[in-house]
Enzyme design. Structure first.
Site, PDB file in Angstrom:
ATOM      1  N   TYR A   1       0.800  -1.227   0.000  1.00 61.68           N
ATOM      2  CA  TYR A   1       0.000   0.000   0.000  1.00 61.68           C
ATOM      3  C   TYR A   1       0.834   1.280   0.000  1.00 61.68           C
ATOM      4  O   TYR A   1       0.692   2.102  -0.918  1.00 61.68           O
ATOM      5  CB  TYR A   1      -0.991  -0.027   1.163  1.00 61.68           C
ATOM      6  CG  TYR A   1      -1.951   1.130   1.152  1.00 61.68           C
ATOM      7  CD1 TYR A   1      -2.962   1.217   0.190  1.00 61.68           C
ATOM      8  CD2 TYR A   1      -1.857   2.163   2.092  1.00 61.68           C
ATOM      9  CE1 TYR A   1      -3.846   2.289   0.175  1.00 61.68           C
ATOM     10  CE2 TYR A   1      -2.737   3.233   2.084  1.00 61.68           C
ATOM     11  CZ  TYR A   1      -3.728   3.290   1.121  1.00 61.68           C
ATOM     12  OH  TYR A   1      -4.607   4.352   1.097  1.00 61.68           O
TER      13      TYR A   1
ATOM     14  N   LYS B   1       1.353   4.006  -3.247  1.00 66.97           N
ATOM     15  CA  LYS B   1       0.965   5.431  -3.251  1.00 66.97           C
ATOM     16  C   LYS B   1       2.169   6.313  -3.614  1.00 66.97           C
ATOM     17  O   LYS B   1       2.003   7.372  -4.234  1.00 66.97           O
ATOM     18  CB  LYS B   1       0.355   5.826  -1.902  1.00 66.97           C
ATOM     19  CG  LYS B   1      -0.993   5.133  -1.603  1.00 66.97           C
ATOM     20  CD  LYS B   1      -2.081   5.471  -2.622  1.00 66.97           C
ATOM     21  CE  LYS B   1      -3.454   4.967  -2.181  1.00 66.97           C
ATOM     22  NZ  LYS B   1      -4.507   5.205  -3.196  1.00 66.97           N
TER      23      LYS B   1
HETATM   24  N1  LIG Z   1     -10.008   5.831   4.070  1.00 62.42           N
HETATM   25  C1  LIG Z   1      -8.849   6.417   4.324  1.00 62.42           C
HETATM   26  O1  LIG Z   1      -8.515   6.721   5.476  1.00 62.42           O
HETATM   27  C2  LIG Z   1      -7.908   6.739   3.195  1.00 62.42           C
HETATM   28  C3  LIG Z   1      -6.721   7.416   3.514  1.00 62.42           C
HETATM   29  C4  LIG Z   1      -5.844   7.750   2.478  1.00 62.42           C
HETATM   30  C5  LIG Z   1      -6.173   7.424   1.169  1.00 62.42           C
HETATM   31  N2  LIG Z   1      -7.331   6.751   0.907  1.00 62.42           N
HETATM   32  C6  LIG Z   1      -7.614   6.409  -0.494  1.00 62.42           C
HETATM   33  O2  LIG Z   1      -8.919   6.817  -0.812  1.00 62.42           O
HETATM   34  C7  LIG Z   1      -9.404   6.022  -1.913  1.00 62.42           C
HETATM   35  C8  LIG Z   1     -10.814   5.546  -1.613  1.00 62.42           C
HETATM   36  O3  LIG Z   1     -10.759   4.711  -0.478  1.00 62.42           O
HETATM   37  P1  LIG Z   1     -11.943   4.577   0.582  1.00 62.42           P
HETATM   38  O4  LIG Z   1     -11.362   4.861   1.897  1.00 62.42           O
HETATM   39  O5  LIG Z   1     -13.144   5.313   0.134  1.00 62.42           O
HETATM   40  O6  LIG Z   1     -12.150   2.998   0.526  1.00 62.42           O
HETATM   41  P2  LIG Z   1     -13.437   2.074   0.222  1.00 62.42           P
HETATM   42  O7  LIG Z   1     -14.624   2.575   0.945  1.00 62.42           O
HETATM   43  O8  LIG Z   1     -12.943   0.694   0.478  1.00 62.42           O
HETATM   44  O9  LIG Z   1     -13.693   2.285  -1.325  1.00 62.42           O
HETATM   45  C9  LIG Z   1     -12.786   1.813  -2.284  1.00 62.42           C
HETATM   46  C10 LIG Z   1     -13.458   1.878  -3.624  1.00 62.42           C
HETATM   47  O10 LIG Z   1     -12.526   1.374  -4.607  1.00 62.42           O
HETATM   48  C11 LIG Z   1     -13.220   0.403  -5.368  1.00 62.42           C
HETATM   49  N3  LIG Z   1     -12.333  -0.574  -5.997  1.00 62.42           N
HETATM   50  C12 LIG Z   1     -11.491  -1.458  -5.430  1.00 62.42           C
HETATM   51  N4  LIG Z   1     -10.905  -2.223  -6.359  1.00 62.42           N
HETATM   52  C13 LIG Z   1     -11.393  -1.801  -7.556  1.00 62.42           C
HETATM   53  C14 LIG Z   1     -11.189  -2.188  -8.898  1.00 62.42           C
HETATM   54  N5  LIG Z   1     -10.357  -3.179  -9.223  1.00 62.42           N
HETATM   55  N6  LIG Z   1     -11.844  -1.518  -9.881  1.00 62.42           N
HETATM   56  C15 LIG Z   1     -12.695  -0.513  -9.579  1.00 62.42           C
HETATM   57  N7  LIG Z   1     -12.956  -0.128  -8.316  1.00 62.42           N
HETATM   58  C16 LIG Z   1     -12.307  -0.761  -7.325  1.00 62.42           C
HETATM   59  C17 LIG Z   1     -14.193  -0.251  -4.405  1.00 62.42           C
HETATM   60  O11 LIG Z   1     -15.194  -0.963  -5.114  1.00 62.42           O
HETATM   61  P3  LIG Z   1     -15.880  -2.312  -4.506  1.00 62.42           P
HETATM   62  O12 LIG Z   1     -16.942  -1.847  -3.567  1.00 62.42           O
HETATM   63  O13 LIG Z   1     -16.389  -2.984  -5.732  1.00 62.42           O
HETATM   64  O14 LIG Z   1     -14.784  -3.079  -3.814  1.00 62.42           O
HETATM   65  C18 LIG Z   1     -14.713   1.000  -3.713  1.00 62.42           C
HETATM   66  O15 LIG Z   1     -15.669   1.637  -4.509  1.00 62.42           O
HETATM   67  C19 LIG Z   1      -8.394   4.885  -2.090  1.00 62.42           C
HETATM   68  O16 LIG Z   1      -7.543   5.171  -3.191  1.00 62.42           O
HETATM   69  C20 LIG Z   1      -7.592   4.926  -0.790  1.00 62.42           C
HETATM   70  O17 LIG Z   1      -6.284   4.426  -0.939  1.00 62.42           O
HETATM   71  C21 LIG Z   1      -8.207   6.403   1.879  1.00 62.42           C
END
Ligand SMILES: NC(=O)c1ccc[n+]([C@@H]2O[C@H](COP(=O)([O-])OP(=O)(O)OC[C@H]3O[C@@H](n4cnc5c(N)ncnc54)[C@H](OP(=O)(O)O)[C@@H]3O)[C@@H](O)[C@H]2O)c1
Length: 239
Positions: A162, A166
């Site tokens: 991860y 990034k």
């Molecule tokens: N949450 C945090 O604290 C945090 C912090 C820093 C960065 N981020 C970044 O923010 C972004 C969104 O994360 P989130 O926290 O909202 O997580 P999340 O709720 O788990 O959502 C992730 C999304 O990515 C989709 N996804 C995963 N694999 C995929 C694929 N192969 N093709 C298309 N879609 C796919 C998932 O779809 P499915 O439902 O189909 O799995 C879901 O819609 C990510 O890039 C993450 O690294 C998050």
């Protein structure tokens, strides 16, 4: 042909991507909700208001992404905004010495090659002056991961998936910014902070809506806005 500004958000069926889609729709964008699963995509669309449309999009499926780009061209003409939000964290086997190459590849496949796949397919659709926002993380900052105290993942073991993905995504952002700056297309990476989503067992202190505000700000930058920047709510993050 569509006269509104059009935005594609990947991984928009839940979490931060869903909130970005909702906020862009509230600002009058035609929003293309990229999601890989038909049921989850339909459920998301049913919870959104505005001019929102589903697009089948698994970022790891190159032919599928190519097909999505064709569909978008036919139905919507072009894109003003691309938000590469889809991402995964991967499991514990990404710790060095754990034999986790398959898992590390899986994480890179979504977080890095997925972004390249989608961006390459959508490049011909990006209007001059379009905005690209890549949802990265401060854990990919080399400054953060080399901090003496261990940086923002200090309480976790070292990981090859991860955070490293990034870091690579940040470099991908910089390269696309270089490639597109002469068309007035601004390409930036954001860190949304620690946000309560399924990614972290809904553990973070921030809401997806709070996180989405920065993404939407970067998606609607004026012509004097930055490109090749890596920012969070407090401003530039050291790379
Ligand atoms: N949450 C945090 O604290 C945090 C912090 C820093 C960065 N981020 C970044 O923010 C972004 C969104 O994360 P989130 O926290 O909202 O997580 P999340 O709720 O788990 O959502 C992730 C999304 O990515 C989709 N996804 C995963 N694999 C995929 C694929 N192969 N093709 C298309 N879609 C796919 C998932 O779809 P499915 O439902 O189909 O799995 C879901 O819609 C990510 O890039 C993450 O690294 C998050």
């Amino acid at each position: 042909m569509n006269e509104r500004r059009t935005a594609l958000v990947t991984g928009a069926n839940k979490g931060i991507g869903f909130a970005i889609a909702a906020q862009l729709a509230a600002r009058g964008f035609t929003v293309l909700v990229g999601a890989r699963d038909a049921t989850r995509r339909a459920a998301a669309l049913s919870r959104l208001t505005g001019d929102v449309h589903g697009v089948e999009l698994d970022v790891t499926d190159e032919p599928g992404v190519t097909q999505a780009a064709k569909e978008i061209r036919t139905r919507f003409g072009a894109l003003d905004v691309l938000v590469n939000n889809a991402g995964i964290t991967g499991d514990g086997t990404q710790v060095p010495g754990s034999g986790g190459l398959p898992e590390i590849r899986r994480v890179f496949d979504v977080n890095v090659f997925g972004v390249i796949t989608v961006t390459e397919a959508m490049l011909p659709l990006l209007r001059p002056g379009a905005r690209v926002v890549n949802v990265s993380s401060s854990v990919g900052s080399l400054t953060d991961m080399t901090a003496p105290a261990g940086g923002s993942l200090a309480d976790m073991p070292a990981m090859l998936g991860y955070p490293v993905s990034k870091t690579a995504l940040n470099a991908v952002t910089a390269q696309y910014a270089k490639h597109l700056r002469h068309q007035g297309i601004l390409v930036n990476a954001i860190c949304p902070g620690y946000v309560a989503t399924d990614l972290n067992g809904n553990d973070g202190p921030r809401t997806p809506d709070q996180a989405a505000t920065l993404a939407v700000h970067m998606a609607t930058l004026g012509p004097d806005g930055p490109t090749a920047a890596f920012v969070d709510d407090n401003g530039p993050i050291t790379w």
